[in-house]
Design a protein around this motif. Structure first.
Motif, PDB file in Angstrom:
ATOM      1  N   SER A 318       0.812  -1.217   0.000  1.00  0.00           N
ATOM      2  CA  SER A 318       0.000   0.000   0.000  1.00  0.00           C
ATOM      3  C   SER A 318       0.849   1.272   0.000  1.00  0.00           C
ATOM      4  O   SER A 318       1.838   1.389   0.725  1.00  0.00           O
ATOM      5  CB  SER A 318      -0.920   0.009   1.225  1.00  0.00           C
ATOM      6  N   PHE A 319       0.423   2.203  -0.846  1.00  0.00           N
ATOM      7  CA  PHE A 319       0.996   3.548  -0.875  1.00  0.00           C
ATOM      8  C   PHE A 319      -0.153   4.546  -0.935  1.00  0.00           C
ATOM      9  O   PHE A 319      -1.123   4.336  -1.675  1.00  0.00           O
ATOM     10  CB  PHE A 319       1.900   3.738  -2.100  1.00  0.00           C
ATOM     11  N   ASN A 320      -0.047   5.606  -0.150  1.00  0.00           N
ATOM     12  CA  ASN A 320      -1.072   6.645  -0.201  1.00  0.00           C
ATOM     13  C   ASN A 320      -1.082   7.308  -1.570  1.00  0.00           C
ATOM     14  O   ASN A 320      -0.029   7.466  -2.211  1.00  0.00           O
ATOM     15  CB  ASN A 320      -0.824   7.694   0.883  1.00  0.00           C
ATOM     16  N   PHE A 321      -2.278   7.690  -2.010  1.00  0.00           N
ATOM     17  CA  PHE A 321      -2.369   8.448  -3.254  1.00  0.00           C
ATOM     18  C   PHE A 321      -1.689   9.800  -3.079  1.00  0.00           C
ATOM     19  O   PHE A 321      -0.854  10.206  -3.888  1.00  0.00           O
ATOM     20  CB  PHE A 321      -3.831   8.632  -3.662  1.00  0.00           C
ATOM     21  N   ASN A 322      -2.036  10.480  -1.997  1.00  0.00           N
ATOM     22  CA  ASN A 322      -1.440  11.783  -1.713  1.00  0.00           C
ATOM     23  C   ASN A 322      -0.039  11.601  -1.137  1.00  0.00           C
ATOM     24  O   ASN A 322       0.148  10.956  -0.113  1.00  0.00           O
ATOM     25  CB  ASN A 322      -2.308  12.568  -0.711  1.00  0.00           C
ATOM     26  N   GLY A 323       0.939  12.144  -1.829  1.00  0.00           N
ATOM     27  CA  GLY A 323       2.299  12.143  -1.310  1.00  0.00           C
ATOM     28  C   GLY A 323       3.142  10.949  -1.697  1.00  0.00           C
ATOM     29  O   GLY A 323       4.372  11.005  -1.595  1.00  0.00           O
ATOM     30  N   GLN A 324       2.509   9.845  -2.134  1.00  0.00           N
ATOM     31  CA  GLN A 324       3.289   8.671  -2.544  1.00  0.00           C
ATOM     32  C   GLN A 324       3.018   8.320  -4.010  1.00  0.00           C
ATOM     33  O   GLN A 324       3.901   8.422  -4.846  1.00  0.00           O
ATOM     34  CB  GLN A 324       2.998   7.485  -1.612  1.00  0.00           C
ATOM     35  N   LYS A 325       1.794   7.920  -4.331  1.00  0.00           N
ATOM     36  CA  LYS A 325       1.475   7.675  -5.741  1.00  0.00           C
ATOM     37  C   LYS A 325       1.743   8.922  -6.586  1.00  0.00           C
ATOM     38  O   LYS A 325       2.141   8.824  -7.753  1.00  0.00           O
ATOM     39  CB  LYS A 325       0.011   7.251  -5.886  1.00  0.00           C
ATOM     40  N   GLU A 326       1.562  10.080  -5.967  1.00  0.00           N
ATOM     41  CA  GLU A 326       1.749  11.334  -6.698  1.00  0.00           C
ATOM     42  C   GLU A 326       3.199  11.583  -7.112  1.00  0.00           C
ATOM     43  O   GLU A 326       3.471  12.469  -7.929  1.00  0.00           O
ATOM     44  CB  GLU A 326       1.254  12.508  -5.854  1.00  0.00           C
ATOM     45  N   LEU A 327       4.125  10.809  -6.581  1.00  0.00           N
ATOM     46  CA  LEU A 327       5.523  10.946  -6.999  1.00  0.00           C
ATOM     47  C   LEU A 327       5.688  10.695  -8.495  1.00  0.00           C
ATOM     48  O   LEU A 327       6.684  11.114  -9.096  1.00  0.00           O
ATOM     49  CB  LEU A 327       6.400   9.956  -6.215  1.00  0.00           C
ATOM     50  N   GLY A 328       4.705  10.022  -9.093  1.00  0.00           N
ATOM     51  CA  GLY A 328       4.808   9.684 -10.496  1.00  0.00           C
ATOM     52  C   GLY A 328       4.054  10.599 -11.443  1.00  0.00           C
ATOM     53  O   GLY A 328       3.891  10.268 -12.627  1.00  0.00           O
ATOM     54  N   ARG A 329       3.610  11.752 -10.972  1.00  0.00           N
ATOM     55  CA  ARG A 329       2.969  12.701 -11.892  1.00  0.00           C
ATOM     56  C   ARG A 329       3.986  13.113 -12.964  1.00  0.00           C
ATOM     57  O   ARG A 329       5.082  13.568 -12.648  1.00  0.00           O
ATOM     58  CB  ARG A 329       2.473  13.936 -11.141  1.00  0.00           C
ATOM     59  N   GLY A 330       3.615  12.921 -14.201  1.00  0.00           N
ATOM     60  CA  GLY A 330       4.504  13.273 -15.297  1.00  0.00           C
ATOM     61  C   GLY A 330       5.489  12.194 -15.684  1.00  0.00           C
ATOM     62  O   GLY A 330       6.242  12.345 -16.655  1.00  0.00           O
ATOM     63  N   ASP A 331       5.494  11.059 -14.952  1.00  0.00           N
ATOM     64  CA  ASP A 331       6.391   9.945 -15.277  1.00  0.00           C
ATOM     65  C   ASP A 331       5.861   8.696 -14.590  1.00  0.00           C
ATOM     66  O   ASP A 331       6.097   8.472 -13.396  1.00  0.00           O
ATOM     67  CB  ASP A 331       7.816  10.243 -14.814  1.00  0.00           C
ATOM     68  N   PHE A 332       5.135   7.875 -15.348  1.00  0.00           N
ATOM     69  CA  PHE A 332       4.486   6.707 -14.748  1.00  0.00           C
ATOM     70  C   PHE A 332       5.469   5.746 -14.105  1.00  0.00           C
ATOM     71  O   PHE A 332       5.100   4.975 -13.206  1.00  0.00           O
ATOM     72  CB  PHE A 332       3.636   5.977 -15.799  1.00  0.00           C
ATOM     73  N   THR A 333       6.742   5.787 -14.501  1.00  0.00           N
ATOM     74  CA  THR A 333       7.718   4.871 -13.918  1.00  0.00           C
ATOM     75  C   THR A 333       8.050   5.231 -12.471  1.00  0.00           C
ATOM     76  O   THR A 333       8.648   4.416 -11.757  1.00  0.00           O
ATOM     77  CB  THR A 333       9.016   4.854 -14.736  1.00  0.00           C
ATOM     78  N   ARG A 334       7.672   6.422 -12.047  1.00  0.00           N
ATOM     79  CA  ARG A 334       7.957   6.852 -10.673  1.00  0.00           C
ATOM     80  C   ARG A 334       6.763   6.636  -9.728  1.00  0.00           C
ATOM     81  O   ARG A 334       6.842   6.986  -8.547  1.00  0.00           O
ATOM     82  CB  ARG A 334       8.369   8.327 -10.664  1.00  0.00           C
ATOM     83  N   ILE A 335       5.685   6.085 -10.253  1.00  0.00           N
ATOM     84  CA  ILE A 335       4.548   5.751  -9.387  1.00  0.00           C
ATOM     85  C   ILE A 335       4.905   4.495  -8.596  1.00  0.00           C
ATOM     86  O   ILE A 335       5.209   3.457  -9.185  1.00  0.00           O
ATOM     87  CB  ILE A 335       3.280   5.482 -10.215  1.00  0.00           C
ATOM     88  N   PRO A 336       4.911   4.548  -7.264  1.00  0.00           N
ATOM     89  CA  PRO A 336       5.200   3.338  -6.495  1.00  0.00           C
ATOM     90  C   PRO A 336       4.212   2.224  -6.847  1.00  0.00           C
ATOM     91  O   PRO A 336       3.003   2.438  -6.836  1.00  0.00           O
ATOM     92  CB  PRO A 336       5.050   3.785  -5.036  1.00  0.00           C
ATOM     93  N   ASN A 337       4.744   1.060  -7.169  1.00  0.00           N
ATOM     94  CA  ASN A 337       3.906  -0.083  -7.564  1.00  0.00           C
ATOM     95  C   ASN A 337       3.272  -0.739  -6.346  1.00  0.00           C
ATOM     96  O   ASN A 337       3.985  -1.151  -5.426  1.00  0.00           O
ATOM     97  CB  ASN A 337       4.767  -1.140  -8.269  1.00  0.00           C
TER      98      ASN A 337
END
Length: 461
Positions: A318-337
């Motif tokens: 689990s990763f929070n949408f706010n502050g964690q999943k958002e790391l990948g805005r503009g680059d899907f490879t940086r979205i925590p899986n």
């Protein structure tokens, strides 16, 4: 103190029958009618199923990944698991090249110590297969009771191992009686497709799925199976998501090879369209393998029903949408899986499986508990309700209807991938080795009461 579970319907992987269950000193001591219940605390299970506690074979708690750490640790993760009817988990212990296996195991024990509210074990990642690692494995399997080993075929330059590492691990596992697990995706192909997508300006979450096609999963599954056959070993393919991988497993099992497979609730109930949600909402559904086209769901359900796939794990990560999943805005490879899935694993399988007529009630118990226990060296201590087994018991109301929501779940994360989904079935109470973790839908567990389970070597179930 004795506990007398009365009036319920006992359900195991093999049987469904009316009986009372008597529990004492952490174990089941009697099953039947007219039991000696003098001095026992009464648990009224009328109208409910009495199930063996679920065993989740695939979790990632307090795990570092992609520059962050999963939102659920061994307290919040196991608490949520209990609310979902799970009484044991097997978490993945990550290792690093150049470090001893025991140092990694010690780190994972420290993560769990004083936090887990249900029992737990570890799978051990194998990042390299040099002489030191292969020698150290003997004590890990025999003394530590960690009898399953994980090899990644994806995440190039992060976790991915080469075929030599996988093959040597398979040979050593055969010698030691360990079960090898693979994350089966072709990491080299995915790496190429990912770089190509970014170079072309394709950065949205949907490209996570489009750069990890089902063909890459099917190929890697087939390759791992071929190496397993060559090594005369045993293999468990984690988080199977698509027909291409199911086909390879089915072909291998028809030949009598020791090949087993797991799928996950997200692949049974969600599809690739989730990643196309606007305003970056698709990032909530980024995990690997990715969600597939909807028609794969029927293939997976049929594979569970027909015994081609044996288990359902959550792949909780689990990763929070706010502050964690958002790391990948503009680059899907940086979205925590990863996603928050540990709590709703059994609910999805029961509601979408049993209630929809896709699998039987006994198969539900089998894929969520019994087969896991058998494959990973925990049966009959866990995975069933029998005299002498641990009193890991779930009182389950099959007719309760509820709506899954982040507002009511118990995971430490700000969204739920099944948000708004109506399901049948609700956990009323949960016993872990005879002690309440959830009582009448309220959490009463204590951090640190969960015990590490040393598991037996692999035997063919």
């Amino acid at each position: 103190m004795k506990k007398w579970i009365r009036g319920g319907t006992v359900v195991t992987a093999a049987d469904t029958y009316q009986a009372d269950v008597l529990v004492q000193d952490g174990q089941v001591i009697a099953i039947g009618q007219d039991l000696d219940v003098q001095g026992a605390e009464v648990i009224d299970a009328s109208g409910c199923y009495v199930l063996p506690g679920g065993i989740d074979p695939h979790t990632h708690l307090d795990m570092p990944f992609g520059g962050t750490v999963t939102a659920d640790d061994f307290f919040t993760g196991t608490r949520a698991a209990a609310f979902g009817g799970t009484t044991s988990i097997i978490d993945f212990c990550l290792t690093k090249k150049g470090e001893s296996l025991r140092s990694a195991i010690a780190a994972w024990h420290e993560k769990a110590r004083g936090k887990a509210v249900i029992d737990y074990g570890f799978h051990l990642m194998i990042a390299e297969a040099n002489d030191q690692v292969l020698d150290e494995l003997e004590s890990v399997v025999t003394a530590e009771g960690i009898t399953s080993l994980k090899v990644f075929m994806a995440y190039k330059n992060v976790f991915q191992a080469d075929d030599e590492t996988l093959f040597k691990t398979l040979i050593r596992a055969r010698e030691l009686g360990a079960l090898v697990q693979v994350h089966a995706e072709n990491g080299d192909v995915i790496d190429y497709l990912t770089k190509k997508a970014l170079a072309e300006g394709n950065t949205d979450p949907i490209y996570h799925a489009l750069t990890r096609p089902p063909e890459a999963e099917g190929e890697a599954t087939g390759r791992a199976i071929a190496l397993t056959a060559l090594a005369d070993a045993q293999l468990y393919v984690v988080h199977v998501s698509c027909a291409a991988a199911v086909q390879r497993i089915a072909e291998a099992r028809e030949k009598g090879w020791n090949i087993y497979g797991e799928t996950c609730p997200q692949y049974l109930a969600l599809d690739i369209s989730c990643l196309e949600k606007p305003d970056f909402e698709g990032a909530k559904y980024v995990w690997s393998p990715p969600l597939r086209e909807q028609w794969n769901q029927d293939v997976l359900w049929n594979a569970l029903k027909g015994g081609i796939l044996q288990t359902v794990g959550s792949d909780q990560c689990s990763f929070n949408f706010n502050g964690q999943k958002e790391l990948g805005r503009g680059d899907f490879t940086r979205i925590p899986n990863g996603g928050p899935l540990i709590e709703d694993r059994m609910a999805i399988v029961y509601s979408e499986g049993v209630r929809q007529g896709r699998i039987s009630l006994n198969q539900f118990v089998d894929v969520c508990s019994t087969k896991v226990a058998k494959l990973f060296g925990m049966f009959p201590r866990k995975g069933t309700i029998a005299v002498g087994s641990d009193a890991d018991i779930v009182i389950f109301d099959p007719d309760a209807k509820r709506t899954i929501s982040a507002k009511t779940h118990h995971m430490n994360v700000d969204y739920n991938p099944f948000e708004g989904k109506e399901v049948y079935g609700e956990v009323v109470s949960v016993l872990s080795r005879g002690s309440y973790v959830v009582r009448d839908r309220q959490f009463v567990g204590q951090p640190g009461t969960g015990q590490f389970v040393k598991r037996n070597s692999f035997t063919r179930p």
